[in-house]
Design an enzyme around this catalytic site. Sequence first.
Site, PDB file in Angstrom:
ATOM      1  N   HIS A  57      34.283   1.663  44.384  1.00 47.76           N
ATOM      2  CA  HIS A  57      35.585   1.879  43.515  1.00 47.76           C
ATOM      3  C   HIS A  57      34.881   2.732  41.947  1.00 47.76           C
ATOM      4  O   HIS A  57      35.577   2.974  41.250  1.00 47.76           O
ATOM      5  CB  HIS A  57      36.946   1.260  42.502  1.00 47.76           C
ATOM      6  N   HIS A 152      37.258   5.319  45.390  1.00 47.91           N
ATOM      7  CA  HIS A 152      38.122   5.231  45.598  1.00 47.91           C
ATOM      8  C   HIS A 152      39.047   4.307  44.452  1.00 47.91           C
ATOM      9  O   HIS A 152      38.337   4.184  43.450  1.00 47.91           O
ATOM     10  CB  HIS A 152      38.696   3.601  46.111  1.00 47.91           C
TER      11      HIS A 152
END
Length: 155
Positions: A57, A152
Amino acid sequence: MRYVVLDTETTGLSPEQGHRVIEIGALELHDRQATGRTFHVYLNPDREVDAGALEVHGLSNEFLADKPRFENVVDEFLDFIADAELIIHNAPFDVGFLNAELARLDKGKLTEFCTGVMDTLKQARELHPGQRNNLDALCKRYAVDNSQRDLHGAL
């Protein structure tokens, strides 16, 4: 019917090992149409982000350092999901983390604040047995353009 599509990003893979939620993204649907209402927040986890999670992420310890803590946004979050069915891909993961965050505050379980939880990973596995059913594979299968996404993100 009111739905909330929800995702989280975390410091690691296991709330039992003290990993925490660091991002919550939620999008409201009414009669399966986006209303434009969203809930999005980055959170200070009061712990380090695992290297493997950071690769997924890109949310660094430095970026999260000045963000609010879950306890500071929990009421707004619970208000947002109230009276909605949650739609979550791999729901046990996100629900487990959110339940751990709620437990730290003696708030109960996530399902006490919504009308239910629909797991789209479970549905995808039923529709496409033996195939990859992660979000990238589903985007490809259903011709959803996600080419702009490198990492993400919950929202």
